[in-house]
Design a protein around this motif. Structure first.
Motif, mmCIF file in Angstrom:
data_model
loop_
_atom_site.group_PDB
_atom_site.id
_atom_site.type_symbol
_atom_site.label_atom_id
_atom_site.label_comp_id
_atom_site.label_asym_id
_atom_site.label_seq_id
_atom_site.Cartn_x
_atom_site.Cartn_y
_atom_site.Cartn_z
ATOM 1 N N SER A 47 78.787 -44.532 20.556
ATOM 2 C CA SER A 47 79.844 -43.664 21.079
ATOM 3 C C SER A 47 80.782 -44.465 21.975
ATOM 4 O O SER A 47 80.396 -45.486 22.558
ATOM 5 N N SER A 48 82.024 -43.998 22.066
ATOM 6 C CA SER A 48 82.996 -44.744 22.865
ATOM 7 C C SER A 48 82.603 -44.717 24.341
ATOM 8 O O SER A 48 82.879 -45.657 25.084
ATOM 9 N N ALA A 49 81.924 -43.663 24.766
ATOM 10 C CA ALA A 49 81.502 -43.596 26.171
ATOM 11 C C ALA A 49 80.479 -44.674 26.491
ATOM 12 O O ALA A 49 80.533 -45.285 27.571
ATOM 13 N N SER A 50 79.568 -44.950 25.546
ATOM 14 C CA SER A 50 78.570 -45.967 25.868
ATOM 15 C C SER A 50 79.171 -47.370 25.814
ATOM 16 O O SER A 50 78.757 -48.263 26.555
ATOM 17 N N ALA A 84 82.227 -47.911 26.811
ATOM 18 C CA ALA A 84 82.904 -47.949 28.112
ATOM 19 C C ALA A 84 81.924 -48.307 29.223
ATOM 20 O O ALA A 84 82.210 -49.147 30.084
ATOM 21 N N LYS A 85 80.747 -47.703 29.170
ATOM 22 C CA LYS A 85 79.764 -47.945 30.222
ATOM 23 C C LYS A 85 79.308 -49.404 30.225
ATOM 24 O O LYS A 85 79.263 -50.041 31.281
ATOM 25 N N ARG A 88 80.925 -52.044 29.051
ATOM 26 C CA ARG A 88 82.020 -52.926 29.500
ATOM 27 C C ARG A 88 82.167 -52.861 31.006
ATOM 28 O O ARG A 88 82.368 -53.871 31.674
ATOM 29 N N LEU A 89 82.078 -51.642 31.542
ATOM 30 C CA LEU A 89 82.222 -51.478 32.990
ATOM 31 C C LEU A 89 81.106 -52.182 33.750
ATOM 32 O O LEU A 89 81.355 -52.837 34.765
ATOM 33 N N GLN A 90 79.882 -52.038 33.251
ATOM 34 C CA GLN A 90 78.756 -52.661 33.954
ATOM 35 C C GLN A 90 78.946 -54.169 34.061
ATOM 36 O O GLN A 90 78.667 -54.770 35.089
ATOM 37 N N ILE A 138 81.927 -55.960 33.817
ATOM 38 C CA ILE A 138 83.068 -56.394 34.633
ATOM 39 C C ILE A 138 82.830 -56.114 36.111
ATOM 40 O O ILE A 138 83.162 -56.919 36.980
ATOM 41 N N VAL A 139 82.209 -54.974 36.390
ATOM 42 C CA VAL A 139 81.956 -54.612 37.788
ATOM 43 C C VAL A 139 80.961 -55.598 38.417
ATOM 44 O O VAL A 139 81.150 -56.056 39.536
ATOM 45 N N GLU A 184 82.872 -58.786 39.115
ATOM 46 C CA GLU A 184 83.797 -58.698 40.247
ATOM 47 C C GLU A 184 83.058 -58.571 41.574
ATOM 48 O O GLU A 184 83.527 -59.041 42.595
ATOM 49 N N ARG A 185 81.902 -57.933 41.545
ATOM 50 C CA ARG A 185 81.126 -57.813 42.780
ATOM 51 C C ARG A 185 80.590 -59.155 43.244
ATOM 52 O O ARG A 185 80.493 -59.404 44.428
ATOM 53 N N ARG A 245 82.799 -60.980 45.456
ATOM 54 C CA ARG A 245 83.187 -60.257 46.658
ATOM 55 C C ARG A 245 82.334 -60.678 47.848
ATOM 56 O O ARG A 245 81.198 -61.083 47.680
ATOM 57 N N VAL A 255 87.581 -45.891 32.227
ATOM 58 C CA VAL A 255 87.255 -47.258 32.654
ATOM 59 C C VAL A 255 88.111 -47.810 33.793
ATOM 60 O O VAL A 255 87.575 -48.382 34.747
ATOM 61 N N ASP A 261 85.460 -49.075 42.229
ATOM 62 C CA ASP A 261 84.485 -50.059 42.678
ATOM 63 C C ASP A 261 85.130 -51.076 43.610
ATOM 64 O O ASP A 261 84.555 -51.497 44.608
ATOM 65 N N GLY A 299 80.194 -37.724 23.431
ATOM 66 C CA GLY A 299 80.117 -39.171 23.596
ATOM 67 C C GLY A 299 81.481 -39.821 23.748
ATOM 68 O O GLY A 299 81.654 -41.017 23.540
ATOM 69 N N GLU A 300 82.472 -39.009 24.133
ATOM 70 C CA GLU A 300 83.841 -39.545 24.263
ATOM 71 C C GLU A 300 84.221 -39.825 25.705
ATOM 72 O O GLU A 300 85.307 -40.336 25.978
ATOM 73 N N MET A 301 83.352 -39.431 26.627
ATOM 74 C CA MET A 301 83.709 -39.595 28.037
ATOM 75 C C MET A 301 82.487 -40.022 28.825
ATOM 76 O O MET A 301 81.368 -39.565 28.548
ATOM 77 N N LEU A 302 82.688 -40.899 29.799
ATOM 78 C CA LEU A 302 81.600 -41.322 30.685
ATOM 79 C C LEU A 302 81.025 -40.091 31.385
ATOM 80 O O LEU A 302 81.774 -39.230 31.831
ATOM 81 N N ILE A 312 77.114 -46.781 37.854
ATOM 82 C CA ILE A 312 77.951 -47.968 38.023
ATOM 83 C C ILE A 312 78.407 -48.106 39.477
ATOM 84 O O ILE A 312 78.325 -49.176 40.066
#
Lengths: 84, 271
Positions: A13-16, A18-19, A21-23, A25-26, A29-30, A33, B148, B155, B192-195, B203
């Motif tokens: 799914s696109s949400a997973s 996204a999750k 990718r975020l994990q 990059i975050v 970046e942390r 810091r 995203v 963050d 499954g289209e949104m966090l 996160i």
């Protein structure tokens, strides 16, 4: 929708996506810091020097400061491309 | 004891001003003397959301420069007792906000006017206005959309809050920062289209203050210049009221985070 679509592996799914990718990059970046302010520039200049000799990616140079009791450790990690 | 709260996000357009207006109104409705300050110098908008744009005479920068005193600049809300608005200036001078100036204004609100809460509506970005809105804060509300770029920017702002506040500079550590997830759509999460709330919380790793669903009530409220929390029949209004209750220490379950499953009847006839 055919009956086979239930048997085939499900598309992520696109949400997973996204999750994930975020994990990544975050976390990256942390890690930069809280270190000294000169760190990003140090990283940039090191990258330039390395690139004079080896073609490396933007991500290839990793500079990190770890604090331990009594001392700070400056850790340099340069990943060279395989063919070099 | 006056509490200074910054409403921040990093990214623009996620609902900082809507949230500032709702939070300030909610606190005032509970009987707390509250001022909400627009720190977005050059792009004033809180006045529109609060519906007092035609009553602006003096602004934050006028008070900082001594052109007006704080009592002259504060706009008293006509709907809710104990609620005051301090608009931003429309000047393009980026250096209009000084740390000393902001401190003087906050001191006057605390000592002379005895506010219980001061809500600082931060501008987007991480430049001076945003830093000034956060610097004197005792607490932060981080407004985030389940998307995203908003999560990443949040963050970053959480990192800035940890080091660039007076609290942190004086060696007192981080200020408490809580997450307000806005424009949430349980339907899209289900598909499954949104966090999901859990994803974003995992996160960002900060406490959850509330979840505000994507709602037509928000645009309706801003069209009319009414803080959405006054629309007590709406989902967003109720979600903000819950968030205010949690902000004050109540423990409430989170509403509007799961999809109301249609029953058999609904599935047959609901289309």
């Amino acid at each position: 929708m055919s009956i086979f679509s239930y048997l085939l592996p499900k598309k992520q799914s696109s949400a997973s996506v996204a999750k994930e990718r975020l994990q990544i990059i975050v976390a990256r970046e942390r890690s930069g810091r809280g270190g000294p302010d000169y760190l990003p520039q140090l990283q940039e200049e090191l990258l330039q020097v390395v690139r004079k000799y080896v073609p490396v990616d933007q991500d290839a140079v990793n500079v990190q400061v770890d604090r331990e009791t009594g001392c700070d450790i400056l850790e340099l990690n340069i990943t060279l491309p395989e063919e070099a | 004891m006056t509490k200074i709260v910054v409403v921040t996000s990093g990214k623009g357009g996620v609902g900082k001003t809507t949230t500032s207006a709702a939070l300030a109104t909610g606190l005032a409705l509970r009987g707390f003397k509250t001022t909400v300050i627009d720190f977005d110098v050059g792009l004033r908008n809180l006045d529109l959301i609060m519906g007092c744009e035609r009553r602006v005479v003096y602004d934050l920068v006028n008070v900082i420069n001594g052109d007006a005193n704080i009592k002259q600049a504060l706009i008293k809300d006509k709907r809710v007792d104990n609620l005051f608005i301090l608009p931003a200036s429309q000047t393009r001078d980026k250096d209009a906000l000084t740390q000393e100036g902001v401190e003087t204004v906050l001191d006057a609100l605390r000592d002379d006017l005895q506010m219980d809460y001061i809500i600082c509506d931060s501008p987007a970005g991480i430049e001076k206005g945003a830093l000034m809105a956060a610097y004197f804060a005792d607490e932060a509300v981080v407004v985030t959309n389940p998307e995203v770029s908003s999560v990443r920017d949040s963050d970053r702002i959480i990192g800035i809050l940890a080091s660039k506040t007076r609290h942190a500079e004086q060696g007192n550590g981080d200020i408490p920062a809580r997450l307000l997830l806005t424009r949430y759509s349980p339907e899209r999460v289900e598909k499954g289209e949104m966090l999901s709330v859990e994803d974003v919380q995992e996160i960002l790793a900060i406490e959850l203050l509330g979840v505000v669903p994507e709602s037509q009530a928000v645009l309706n409220a801003s069209n009319a210049g009414n803080p959405v929390i006054l629309d007590t029949d709406s989902d967003a209004g109720q979600a903000y009221a819950d968030a205010v209750a949690r902000f004050l220490g109540d423990e409430l379950p989170h509403r509007f985070v799961t999809l109301n499953k249609k029953g058999l009847f609904g599935r047959l006839f609901g289309g």
